[in-house]
Scaffold this active site. Structure first.
Site, PDB file in Angstrom:
ATOM      1  N   GLY A  35      20.445 -24.630  17.426  1.00 54.61           N
ATOM      2  CA  GLY A  35      19.469 -24.022  18.335  1.00 54.61           C
ATOM      3  C   GLY A  35      18.308 -23.340  17.632  1.00 54.61           C
ATOM      4  O   GLY A  35      17.643 -22.488  18.214  1.00 54.61           O
TER       5      GLY A  35
ATOM      6  N   GLY B 252      11.512 -14.141  15.003  1.00 54.77           N
ATOM      7  CA  GLY B 252      12.717 -14.080  15.846  1.00 54.77           C
ATOM      8  C   GLY B 252      13.110 -12.640  16.125  1.00 54.77           C
ATOM      9  O   GLY B 252      12.372 -11.893  16.750  1.00 54.77           O
TER      10      GLY B 252
ATOM     11  N   ILE C 199      13.375 -10.181  13.999  1.00 55.82           N
ATOM     12  CA  ILE C 199      12.862  -9.185  13.044  1.00 55.82           C
ATOM     13  C   ILE C 199      11.745  -8.373  13.697  1.00 55.82           C
ATOM     14  O   ILE C 199      10.801  -8.948  14.230  1.00 55.82           O
ATOM     15  CB  ILE C 199      12.261  -9.860  11.783  1.00 55.82           C
TER      16      ILE C 199
ATOM     17  N   GLY D 240      17.105 -18.502  16.626  1.00 54.67           N
ATOM     18  CA  GLY D 240      18.436 -18.488  17.224  1.00 54.67           C
ATOM     19  C   GLY D 240      18.437 -17.693  18.523  1.00 54.67           C
ATOM     20  O   GLY D 240      17.586 -16.839  18.745  1.00 54.67           O
TER      21      GLY D 240
ATOM     22  N   GLU E 146       7.021  -9.427  20.762  1.00 55.89           N
ATOM     23  CA  GLU E 146       7.718  -9.178  19.487  1.00 55.89           C
ATOM     24  C   GLU E 146       8.487 -10.406  19.009  1.00 55.89           C
ATOM     25  O   GLU E 146       8.556 -10.687  17.803  1.00 55.89           O
ATOM     26  CB  GLU E 146       8.675  -7.991  19.659  1.00 55.89           C
TER      27      GLU E 146
ATOM     28  N   LYS F 116       2.548 -18.640  13.889  1.00 53.52           N
ATOM     29  CA  LYS F 116       3.007 -17.279  13.584  1.00 53.52           C
ATOM     30  C   LYS F 116       2.037 -16.553  12.645  1.00 53.52           C
ATOM     31  O   LYS F 116       1.750 -15.374  12.855  1.00 53.52           O
ATOM     32  CB  LYS F 116       4.424 -17.333  13.001  1.00 53.52           C
TER      33      LYS F 116
ATOM     34  N   ASP G 248       4.691 -24.522  13.641  1.00 50.97           N
ATOM     35  CA  ASP G 248       5.284 -23.282  14.153  1.00 50.97           C
ATOM     36  C   ASP G 248       4.926 -22.097  13.245  1.00 50.97           C
ATOM     37  O   ASP G 248       4.508 -21.035  13.723  1.00 50.97           O
ATOM     38  CB  ASP G 248       6.809 -23.464  14.243  1.00 50.97           C
TER      39      ASP G 248
ATOM     40  N   GLU H 206      12.448 -26.150  17.238  1.00 49.47           N
ATOM     41  CA  GLU H 206      11.639 -26.240  18.451  1.00 49.47           C
ATOM     42  C   GLU H 206      12.061 -27.475  19.247  1.00 49.47           C
ATOM     43  O   GLU H 206      12.729 -28.364  18.723  1.00 49.47           O
ATOM     44  CB  GLU H 206      10.160 -26.373  18.073  1.00 49.47           C
TER      45      GLU H 206
ATOM     46  N   LYS I  36       5.174 -18.484  20.911  1.00 48.50           N
ATOM     47  CA  LYS I  36       4.194 -18.400  19.813  1.00 48.50           C
ATOM     48  C   LYS I  36       2.951 -19.205  20.083  1.00 48.50           C
ATOM     49  O   LYS I  36       1.839 -18.779  19.792  1.00 48.50           O
ATOM     50  CB  LYS I  36       4.824 -18.957  18.525  1.00 48.50           C
TER      51      LYS I  36
HETATM   52  N1  HSE Z   1      11.794 -23.094  15.554  1.00 49.95           N
HETATM   53  C1  HSE Z   1      11.562 -21.749  15.208  1.00 49.95           C
HETATM   54  C2  HSE Z   1      12.096 -21.516  13.793  1.00 49.95           C
HETATM   55  C3  HSE Z   1      12.252 -20.845  16.182  1.00 49.95           C
HETATM   56  O1  HSE Z   1      12.838 -22.364  13.308  1.00 49.95           O
HETATM   57  O2  HSE Z   1      11.755 -20.522  13.167  1.00 49.95           O
HETATM   58  C4  HSE Z   1      11.901 -19.406  16.053  1.00 49.95           C
HETATM   59  O3  HSE Z   1      10.556 -19.174  16.218  1.00 49.95           O
END
Ligand code: HSE
Length: 407
Positions: free
Chosen positions: A182, A129, A131, A298, A124, A200, A196, A185, A100
Site C-alpha cells: 500500500g 506521510g 512525518i 502507508g 500535513e 512534494k 510524486d 501511488e 500532493k
Molecule cells: N506513493 C507515495 C510514496 C505515498 O511512496 O511515498 C506517500 O506519499
C-alpha cells in the site's frame, strides 16, 4: 460535536476512519470536542462495513449539508478532487487533504480561497506521510531564513532501492511488493518516475519560500534507469543511491528545486534511511540543520497526519492557521543545468585511457572507480549543463548512466 465528511475510502481514507475510531477518546480530549463522521464519499459499495449507512455517492449531499464543518479529501488525483475541494471551501467548510498533486498544482489558488473565507486548508500528510514537516516549517522554524531542503521524499522508490541494494532484488519484484504493502501511488509511474517526489519538493519549496512552484517546472528524473551495476559503483565509492528531492535558495532569492537519483556518501544521515522511511533535512540560518525522519507512506502513518490536521481544524474552527504562498514571477526557478557539482559517469569505451584523458582535459576527474576494461566509471566535477552537452557531443565514449552526487 463537530461533523466531518471523508471523501475517498481507499487506503488513506479507510485509515483515517480506523484511527478516528480506534483513538476516539484521546482524540476527543485533544480536539476539545467529539468528531463525528457524518458521510463517507465513495463510488464503490462497502456492504460489509460497519459504517455502511454513512456512505454516499453524491458529493452534493456533503456540499449542501451545513452541519458538515470539515471535509477530509483522500481521493488523490486532480479530478474531481480539485473541483470538490474548491466547492467545499466556497461553501464554508475547512478541508484537510493528503493529496500532493492537488496541493502542488492548485495550492496557491485554494489557499487564497481558504484565506478569503477564513477557513483552514491543511495538508500535513501531503509530504512525508506521517512525518511532521509542514507544521514545523511554518511554525517551529518560523524564526529562520531557510536556505536548503534535501530529503528522501518517496517511500516506494526508497523501498525499491533498498531492496536492490541490500537483497539484489529485481526492480519489478520490489515494486510489486511496495504496491502490495500500500505504499505506491495508484499509478506507480508517479513514484518510479520521480513525479510524486517532485510534487512534494514543489510543496515544500512553495511553503518554505512563500512563492508558488509549479511541479511541471521542477527538473525531475526517476529511478528506472538505475541498475545493479550503478549500485555496485556507488558502494565502491563509499555510498548508496537514493532518490533525492532538493531545493536550494540563492542570494538573488531564486530557487532551484530538483528531483533525481543520487550517490549519497555513507557518512550522510540520508544514506541510512531505508525501506519506506523518508527523511527531510532543513537548513535554517538560526537553527542550522534539522532532520525529520519517519514512515513516509502507508495507511496508518498517513492517516496519523490527516487526523492530526482534523484535530487542528476542530481546535481552530473559527480561526485560520497561517499556511499561505503567493504566485511566483517568471524566472523564479533557477535552471538546474547551471549548478556546479559532482557527477558519476559510466560509459562504454573502445579506448579506455584515451577516453579518460579526454574527460580529464575538460573536467576535474575526482576519482576513477573502474578498472581498465570496456567500461569507464568516474566521478567528475563541473557545471551540470556543460558536462551533459560535452558527453552528448562528439565524446569518445558512449554514456550508460550519468548520476548526480549529493553530499
Ligand atoms: N506513493 C507515495 C510514496 C505515498 O511512496 O511515498 C506517500 O506519499
Amino acid at each position: 460535536m463537530v461533523n466531518i465528511a471523508i471523501m475517498g475510502h481507499g487506503i488513506v481514507g479507510s485509515g483515517v476512519v480506523e484511527v478516528l475510531r480506534h483513538n476516539c477518546e484521546s482524540i476527543t480530549k485533544r480536539a476539545g470536542d467529539s468528531i463525528n463522521i457524518k458521510y463517507i464519499l465513495d463510488l464503490r459499495d462497502f456492504p460489509d462495513s460497519p459504517l455502511v449507512d454513512f456512505f454516499v455517492k453524491d458529493f452534493a449531499v456533503i456540499e449542501r449539508d451545513p452541519e458538515v464543518k470539515i471535509v477530509v479529501e483522500c481521493m488523490g488525483g486532480l479530478r474531481p478532487a480539485y473541483d470538490f475541494v474548491k466547492r467545499c471551501l466556497l461553501s464554508g467548510k475547512s478541508v484537510v487533504t493528503s493529496n500532493k498533486e492537488l496541493i502542488a498544482k492548485k495550492g496557491c489558488e485554494l489557499l487564497a480561497i481558504a484565506k478569503e473565507k477564513n477557513l483552514n486548508l491543511l495538508f500535513e500528510a501531503s509530504v512525508g506521510g506521517g512525518i511532521p514537516i509542514i507544521r514545523p516549517i511554518v511554525q517551529c522554524l518560523a524564526a529562520n531564513e531557510i536556505s536548503d531542503i534535501v530529503g528522501i521524499l518517496n517511500g516506494t522508490t526508497n523501498f525499491i532501492l533498498t531492496k536492490m541494494v541490500k537483497e539484489a532484488m529485481p526492480f519489478d519484484e520490489a515494486l510489486a511488493m511496495a504496491q502490495r504493502l500500500g505504499y505506491a501511488e495508484r499509478d506507480p509511474s508517479a513514484d518510479i518516475d520521480g513525479v510524486d517526489a517532485c510534487r512534494k519538493i514543489a510543496i515544500l519549496t512553495s511553503l518554505a519560500f512563500g512563492k508558488h512552484v509549479d511541479p511541471d517546472l521542477v527538473y525531475t528524473e526517476g529511478i528506472t534507469g538505475i541498475t545493479l551495476t550503478d549500485v555496485a559503483y556507488a558502494a565502491k565509492w563509499g555510498g548508496v543511491i537514493k532518490l533525492i528531492g532538493r531545493v536550494r535558495r540563492f542570494s538573488d532569492d531564486r530557487v532551484m528545486p530538483t528531483v533525481y537519483p543520487a550517490f549519497i556518501p555513507g557518512y550522510s544521515q540520508l544514506s541510512t534511511v531505508d525501506d519506506v522511511f523518508n527523511a527531510i533535512m532543513v537548513r535554517g540560518d538560526a537553527i542550522g540543520d534539522v532532520m525529520f525522519y519517519g514512515r513516509g507512506a502507508g495507511k496508518l502513518p498517513t492517516a496519523s497526519a490527516v487526523v492530526a490536521d482534523v484535530v487542528d481544524c476542530v481546535k481552530h474552527i473559527k480561526a485560520r492557521k497561517y499556511l499561505f504562498w503567493e504566485e511566483s514571477e517568471p524566472g523564479y526557478i533557477k535552471d538546474h543545468a547551471t549548478a556546479f557539482g559532482e557527477m558519476f559517469v559510466r560509459a562504454a569505451v573502445t579506448d579506455y585511457e584515451g577516453a579518460l584523458s579526454w574527460l580529464s582535459d575538460r573536467f576535474h576527474v575526482v576519482r576513477v572507480l573502474s578498472d581498465p576494461g570496456d567500461e569507464l566509471a568516474v566521478i567528475l566535477t563541473g557545471v551540470e549543463g556543460e558536462i551533459k552537452s560535452a558527453l552528448l557531443g562528439d565524446a569518445p565514449l558512449e554514456v550508460k548512466n550519468l548520476i548526480h552526487v549529493v553530499d
